[in-house]
Scaffold this active site. Structure first.
Site, short mmCIF file in Angstrom:
data_model
loop_
_atom_site.label_atom_id
_atom_site.label_comp_id
_atom_site.label_asym_id
_atom_site.label_seq_id
_atom_site.Cartn_x
_atom_site.Cartn_y
_atom_site.Cartn_z
N HIS A 242 0.84 -1.20 0.00
CA HIS A 242 0.00 0.00 0.00
C HIS A 242 0.87 1.24 0.00
O HIS A 242 1.95 1.23 0.58
CB HIS A 242 -0.92 0.01 1.24
CG HIS A 242 -2.06 0.96 1.10
ND1 HIS A 242 -1.98 2.26 1.51
CD2 HIS A 242 -3.29 0.79 0.56
CE1 HIS A 242 -3.13 2.86 1.23
NE2 HIS A 242 -3.94 2.00 0.66
N GLU A 301 -7.78 -5.47 -0.55
CA GLU A 301 -8.29 -6.24 -1.68
C GLU A 301 -8.25 -7.75 -1.47
O GLU A 301 -9.00 -8.48 -2.11
CB GLU A 301 -7.49 -5.91 -2.96
CG GLU A 301 -7.41 -4.44 -3.28
CD GLU A 301 -8.73 -3.83 -3.72
OE1 GLU A 301 -9.79 -4.38 -3.36
OE2 GLU A 301 -8.70 -2.81 -4.41
N1 COA Z 1 4.13 -7.39 -4.69
C1 COA Z 1 5.46 -7.39 -4.87
N2 COA Z 1 6.26 -6.32 -4.71
C2 COA Z 1 5.64 -5.19 -4.36
C3 COA Z 1 4.27 -5.09 -4.15
C4 COA Z 1 3.51 -6.26 -4.31
N3 COA Z 1 2.19 -6.27 -4.13
N4 COA Z 1 3.95 -3.82 -3.81
C5 COA Z 1 5.10 -3.13 -3.81
N5 COA Z 1 6.12 -3.94 -4.14
C6 COA Z 1 7.52 -3.60 -4.22
C7 COA Z 1 7.87 -2.92 -5.54
O1 COA Z 1 8.17 -3.83 -6.54
C8 COA Z 1 9.07 -2.09 -5.13
O2 COA Z 1 10.17 -2.92 -5.07
P1 COA Z 1 11.61 -2.41 -5.57
O3 COA Z 1 11.92 -1.21 -4.71
O4 COA Z 1 12.50 -3.58 -5.33
O5 COA Z 1 11.43 -2.05 -7.01
C9 COA Z 1 8.73 -1.66 -3.70
O6 COA Z 1 7.83 -2.65 -3.20
C10 COA Z 1 8.07 -0.30 -3.61
O7 COA Z 1 7.01 -0.26 -4.55
P2 COA Z 1 6.29 1.07 -5.02
O8 COA Z 1 5.84 0.86 -6.43
O9 COA Z 1 7.12 2.28 -4.72
O10 COA Z 1 5.08 1.12 -4.05
P3 COA Z 1 3.77 1.98 -4.23
O11 COA Z 1 3.57 2.74 -3.00
O12 COA Z 1 3.75 2.74 -5.49
O13 COA Z 1 2.74 0.78 -4.37
C11 COA Z 1 0.75 -0.34 -4.63
C12 COA Z 1 1.50 0.71 -3.83
C13 COA Z 1 -0.58 -0.61 -3.98
C14 COA Z 1 0.51 0.18 -6.06
C15 COA Z 1 1.59 -1.66 -4.70
O14 COA Z 1 1.86 -2.11 -3.40
C16 COA Z 1 0.95 -2.74 -5.55
O15 COA Z 1 1.11 -2.74 -6.77
N6 COA Z 1 0.20 -3.71 -4.92
C17 COA Z 1 -0.45 -4.72 -5.67
C18 COA Z 1 -1.79 -4.22 -6.23
C19 COA Z 1 -2.82 -4.04 -5.14
O16 COA Z 1 -3.01 -4.90 -4.29
N7 COA Z 1 -3.52 -2.90 -5.23
C20 COA Z 1 -4.56 -2.55 -4.30
C21 COA Z 1 -4.12 -1.43 -3.40
S1 COA Z 1 -5.27 -1.14 -2.11
#
Ligand code: COA
Length: 359
Positions: A242, A301
């Site tokens: 998140h 989710e």
């Molecule tokens: N699975 C695997 N790795 C994940 C991850 C996940 N669900 N969520 C984040 N990461 C990793 C990224 O790959 C990144 O790794 P790196 O630094 O080695 O490249 C690191 O964590 C940071 O990710 P970042 O993209 O900066 O986090 P964010 O704050 O933009 O992401 C979300 C937030 C929700 C978009 C992300 O956690 C995600 O894509 N989750 C899966 C989709 C989901 O469940 N969405 C519903 C949200 S309520």
């Protein structure tokens, strides 16, 4: 500059507070764990709309609004029915008038439930079911989908879901709603912008893929190996991580509670729940090992997927059900922003070529 605008404060709100460090969500002074125990979706709408719209007789007015928007279902053309439900629902929603008042607001709250259930029935050749204004929003939504009266337990599970997702700070879709509202466009325009932001897999499009992940993992024994290979292929594990929460998303437990109640009554196959719990445990363990610098925990989710599946919603419609709940928050935020009266207009940094100046 942070391209995801993390840590940037873009609004003051009285509506909700997401405390990412402590895993706490407060909606207008009430913490989520309290909110889900004592309130229906209508109660939470009442809370969110207080001071923004006239909330007197809200439950009955919402029932009437469902009946009113159902008139648009008769104009659903076949091209809309074949679209993914969220796109069909968005197209129908765009037909609503762009008002700013309470009646327009309640029609917009009613619309995702009425249009989604009608489209789901039309997709399989069934006739859409006319809303019953006397029922609660959760009960009527389930009835409009299945054609039968839902059990008290099913109604309570959907109510808990709608309450849990009703509002959540300045998430991407709510921000989109506020940007549009700041131009003084009407509520329908704000809700359309929000819905478009919601459908992406990084926001409200995740719960469908959570079920795909459970299906692909297949058995608890296979969970870790499957997740390991997904991560190795650069995939994100859906239902985890998140932008704001650095600990467990409090909404995950609010929904896990509802899932357990459904499981105890036989509405969820115990093997399905056992698989989900095994996948969750394996994913948390794996993420801890593979991403030690980034705390990644279960988000809303994950258990949404099991809950909506047990209530009979097809996975392709999960984002629409999310919108059924979040629409209340979008509208309250849009109204709060419009009342503030300030146009949202940030700056960008130009990094392109500059014109050559003649010597
Ligand atoms: N699975 C695997 N790795 C994940 C991850 C996940 N669900 N969520 C984040 N990461 C990793 C990224 O790959 C990144 O790794 P790196 O630094 O080695 O490249 C690191 O964590 C940071 O990710 P970042 O993209 O900066 O986090 P964010 O704050 O933009 O992401 C979300 C937030 C929700 C978009 C992300 O956690 C995600 O894509 N989750 C899966 C989709 C989901 O469940 N969405 C519903 C949200 S309520």
């Amino acid at each position: 500059m942070k391209s995801g605008l993390e840590d940037v404060v873009a609004a003051e709100t009285v509506l909700s507070d997401v405390d990412g460090k402590n895993g706490r969500l407060i909606v207008r002074g009430v913490s989520l764990d309290e909110l889900v125990v004592h309130n229906s979706y209508e109660d939470v709408l009442d809370l969110l709309f207080d001071g923004f719209f006239d909330t007197k007789g809200l439950r009955a007015a919402l029932g009437r609004a469902r009946v009113e928007v159902f008139a648009h279902v008769a104009q659903t053309d076949p091209a809309l029915v074949v679209l993914p439900p969220v796109d069909g629902m968005r197209a129908l929603l765009a037909r609503l008038d762009d008002g700013q008042g309470r009646d327009a607001a309640l029609r917009l709250v009613a619309a995702p439930a009425v249009f989604t259930t009608a489209l789901l029935r039309l997709k399989v050749g069934l006739t859409p079911i006319t809303p019953n204004a006397a029922l609660s929003h959760a009960a009527d939504s389930l009835r409009m989908m299945s054609g039968t009266m839902p059990s008290a337990q099913q109604v309570s599970a959907l109510d808990r879901y709608l309450v849990t997702v009703a509002d959540h700070g300045l998430n991407a879709s709510t921000f989109a709603a506020r940007v549009v509202a700041s131009t003084q466009a009407g509520l329908t325009s704000s809700v359309l912008a929000a819905l478009s932001a919601l459908k992406g897999p990084l926001h409200g499009g995740a719960p469908g893929p959570v079920l795909d992940m459970l299906d692909a993992a297949g058995t608890p024994a296979n969970a870790l190996a499957w997740l390991e290979s997904a991560l190795a292929n650069g995939e994100r594990l859906m239902g985890f991580g998140h932008r704001v929460y650095r600990v467990r998303d409090p909404r995950a437990d609010a929904l896990k509670g509802a899932v357990r109640v459904l499981a105890s009554s036989g509405a969820i196959d115990p093997a399905r729940l056992a698989l989900a719990e095994a996948v969750e445990a394996a994913a948390l363990d794996l993420l801890k090992r593979k991403k030690p610098d980034r705390p990644l925990d279960t988000n809303v989710e994950f258990y949404t997927a099991l809950l909506l599946e047990a209530l009979g919603f097809p996975r392709e419609a999960f984002t629409c059900v999310f919108a059924m709940g979040r629409v209340g928050g979008w509208i309250a935020h849009a109204r709060e922003q419009a009342m503030d009266g300030r146009l949202i207009r940030p700056m960008s940094v130009y990094v392109g070529p500059v014109p050559q100046v003649a010597a």
